[in-house]
Design a protein around this motif. Sequence first.
Motif, mmCIF file in Angstrom:
data_model
loop_
_atom_site.group_PDB
_atom_site.id
_atom_site.type_symbol
_atom_site.label_atom_id
_atom_site.label_comp_id
_atom_site.label_asym_id
_atom_site.label_seq_id
_atom_site.Cartn_x
_atom_site.Cartn_y
_atom_site.Cartn_z
ATOM 1 N N THR A 1 1.430 -1.124 0.096
ATOM 2 C CA THR A 1 -0.213 -0.071 0.379
ATOM 3 C C THR A 1 1.007 1.304 0.128
ATOM 4 O O THR A 1 0.930 2.175 0.446
ATOM 5 C CB THR A 1 -0.896 0.077 1.656
ATOM 6 N N SER A 2 1.822 1.022 -0.001
ATOM 7 C CA SER A 2 3.346 2.139 0.077
ATOM 8 C C SER A 2 2.637 2.870 -1.756
ATOM 9 O O SER A 2 2.105 2.515 -2.021
ATOM 10 C CB SER A 2 4.713 1.848 0.129
ATOM 11 N N GLN A 3 3.256 3.883 -1.266
ATOM 12 C CA GLN A 3 2.774 4.971 -2.240
ATOM 13 C C GLN A 3 3.689 4.501 -3.871
ATOM 14 O O GLN A 3 3.468 4.320 -4.884
ATOM 15 C CB GLN A 3 3.760 6.512 -2.047
ATOM 16 N N ASP A 4 5.518 4.491 -3.350
ATOM 17 C CA ASP A 4 6.495 3.459 -4.265
ATOM 18 C C ASP A 4 5.618 2.161 -4.937
ATOM 19 O O ASP A 4 5.938 1.786 -6.349
ATOM 20 C CB ASP A 4 7.246 3.376 -3.794
ATOM 21 N N ALA A 5 5.087 1.043 -4.079
ATOM 22 C CA ALA A 5 4.728 -0.299 -4.796
ATOM 23 C C ALA A 5 3.510 -0.005 -5.376
ATOM 24 O O ALA A 5 3.555 -0.111 -6.567
ATOM 25 C CB ALA A 5 4.008 -1.071 -3.522
ATOM 26 N N ARG A 6 2.771 1.248 -5.325
ATOM 27 C CA ARG A 6 1.800 1.764 -5.844
ATOM 28 C C ARG A 6 1.877 2.118 -6.941
ATOM 29 O O ARG A 6 1.248 1.987 -8.058
ATOM 30 C CB ARG A 6 0.272 2.716 -5.223
ATOM 31 N N TRP A 7 2.693 3.059 -7.153
ATOM 32 C CA TRP A 7 2.962 3.637 -8.404
ATOM 33 C C TRP A 7 3.780 2.346 -9.163
ATOM 34 O O TRP A 7 3.375 2.623 -10.898
ATOM 35 C CB TRP A 7 4.027 4.428 -8.146
ATOM 36 N N CYS A 8 4.420 1.248 -8.823
ATOM 37 C CA CYS A 8 5.261 0.236 -10.191
ATOM 38 C C CYS A 8 3.810 -0.838 -10.455
ATOM 39 O O CYS A 8 3.631 -0.316 -11.410
ATOM 40 C CB CYS A 8 5.769 -0.718 -9.037
ATOM 41 N N ILE A 9 2.829 -0.963 -9.786
ATOM 42 C CA ILE A 9 1.679 -1.320 -9.928
ATOM 43 C C ILE A 9 0.636 -0.891 -10.823
ATOM 44 O O ILE A 9 0.407 -1.248 -11.759
ATOM 45 C CB ILE A 9 1.059 -2.213 -8.711
ATOM 46 N N GLU A 10 0.305 0.428 -10.317
ATOM 47 C CA GLU A 10 -0.353 1.209 -11.791
ATOM 48 C C GLU A 10 -0.001 1.371 -13.149
ATOM 49 O O GLU A 10 0.387 1.074 -14.616
ATOM 50 C CB GLU A 10 -0.131 2.697 -10.782
#
Lengths: 305, 305
Positions: B163-172
Amino acid sequence: MNMPLTSQTSQTSLTPLVEQVRSFNRTMTERVGALNDHFLGKNHPLGEARLLWEIGIDGASVRDLRRRLELDSAYVSRLLRSLEKQGLVEVKASAHDGRVRLVRLTKAGLRERAELDRRADTFARSLLEPLSESQRVKLGAAMAEVERLLIASMVQIAVADPTSQDARWCIEHYFAELNQRFPTGFDPTRGIQAHPHELTPPAGLLLVAHLREEPVGCGGLKFHENGIGELKRMWVAPRARGLGLGQRLLLALEQAARDAGMTMLHLETNGSLTVAIAMYRHNGYQEVEAFNDEPYAHHWFEKRL
Amino acid sequence: MNMPLTSQTSQTSLTPLVEQVRSFNRTMTERVGALNDHFLGKNHPLGEARLLWEIGIDGASVRDLRRRLELDSAYVSRLLRSLEKQGLVEVKASAHDGRVRLVRLTKAGLRERAELDRRADTFARSLLEPLSESQRVKLGAAMAEVERLLIASMVQIAVADPTSQDARWCIEHYFAELNQRFPTGFDPTRGIQAHPHELTPPAGLLLVAHLREEPVGCGGLKFHENGIGELKRMWVAPRARGLGLGQRLLLALEQAARDAGMTMLHLETNGSLTVAIAMYRHNGYQEVEAFNDEPYAHHWFEKRL
DNA sequence: CTATTTCTCTGATTTTAGTCAGATAATTTG
DNA sequence: CAAATTATCTGACTAAAATCAGAGAAATAG
């Protein structure tokens, strides 16, 4: 007599390569430079660490340290005093020359240096660790290549006095190598001579290549009345081979011959010098009939300038 | 949740390569480091020059400058005051966040920076100049290779909160890319899901790769009761491709699966992802019958750990 | 709304790096 | 042997590169 010569290579555009070099520099500064400093300068200020390192296991003279690190003598003196106070080095006068002072690491100093060594190792490992085996091999090869070429670009070629120490060093080693490589040996008094005055402007000239202040090659030229220049004493020190230095010397000599108004170059060479012969051919030298009676020569070449 | 993972690659001896890296560092420090400093620090002390450079054409916040150059805030402040006094920069508060101050170069500052730019160019040229055309080309290629591999070694892989910003960025970005590459487009709500809690220990995990603090790739893993681990969300950002990062992520995921007691890995993938498929095969994944009904999948793979 | 954190700044101070002008002693040169 | 050169050192100084303590203003968390 000692101005460096400008590049003789063609003036093609460097621009795209310049961008690559700059990008490379940026990455190096970020990845190698900064970390290097932080790693090394942990217990000591960077200056002290560098000095400690440079003194080495076998010690060194203050004089050499000053030269190698390009530091002011007052500064080196002060750094040494500081290291001395910390019990890391001992300084004593040279038995040979009472002015010169020799520095040696004490036991504590050696320990400290070993620590620096370990740090540098750790750093190198930290670069390699995240990579796969094949990436590591590629990195090693590419680093070796960059290093080799940067060292090549550090070599400076300049006109030198044939009687200078460096010039004599080159020519002596050149003779020694010929003596070893020619099946017949080589006696410099027997062949066609090239006396110092013949390799001094305006009669001729001698180029000497330096790498980090040390001579690593030479090439001479005798100018004749008829517009023929004679190449002599082409030699590259073993440790500077593979840098393209022979090629650079040859181009520089050709330019110097042109500048002196020569229209033709002559050279003769021994059959055992296969690499040199290949280089002459590659540079447009044509093999011709013997134009002199040099006893050691098997091949005679000429090139119209 | 955020400790960096240690290397998964085999523990072969690094020693000879370490020596090459260290030798390379020495040459770099001598040839690039020192000269770089002298070139850049001509009109300004090095600190000011570096800052001037880092501010860039578009300006930057004091905060970012401090982070990027890793300098103490007091020091940066002082350097800025000095540049301000020289009329090279202007500092004003951010409209967004009243604490943050934005620095921009004045006209004079831009001129000064252009001068630094020219110097860096001159320096790069001075490295290339003495070399022959073919040496230059080789140097450029070798530098690019070293740079690419050093950047690869800067990438850090660590377990991250999905749910971290970086993780979400990657998945998006992963989804967006699938949507673009799949002939049918891609709707993340249609396929088999991998919800954040499924990618959080102990149910699973998500690795995120960072380069210079920025996310550049990810790879997820769902752990099942039967000892089967399911690979999900393998993605490398376009700007980090060609660094062997996919391979590294895969190895790290396999290790994480082993550590979690998995004995088998499953994955399914779309036929349009040819590079990924090749990587899976190369790493010993066997194509098997469909083991689920993922609508976007064409190939199903497994690997015994 | 209060407490905490973040961002930047100033003042005071220290360490590091480096320079310049001699002084001294040993060595080399003419 | 006198004069010049070389190698090193000390003293006096400066500039650059930090570091530390703390203050004030703005933003954020609870």
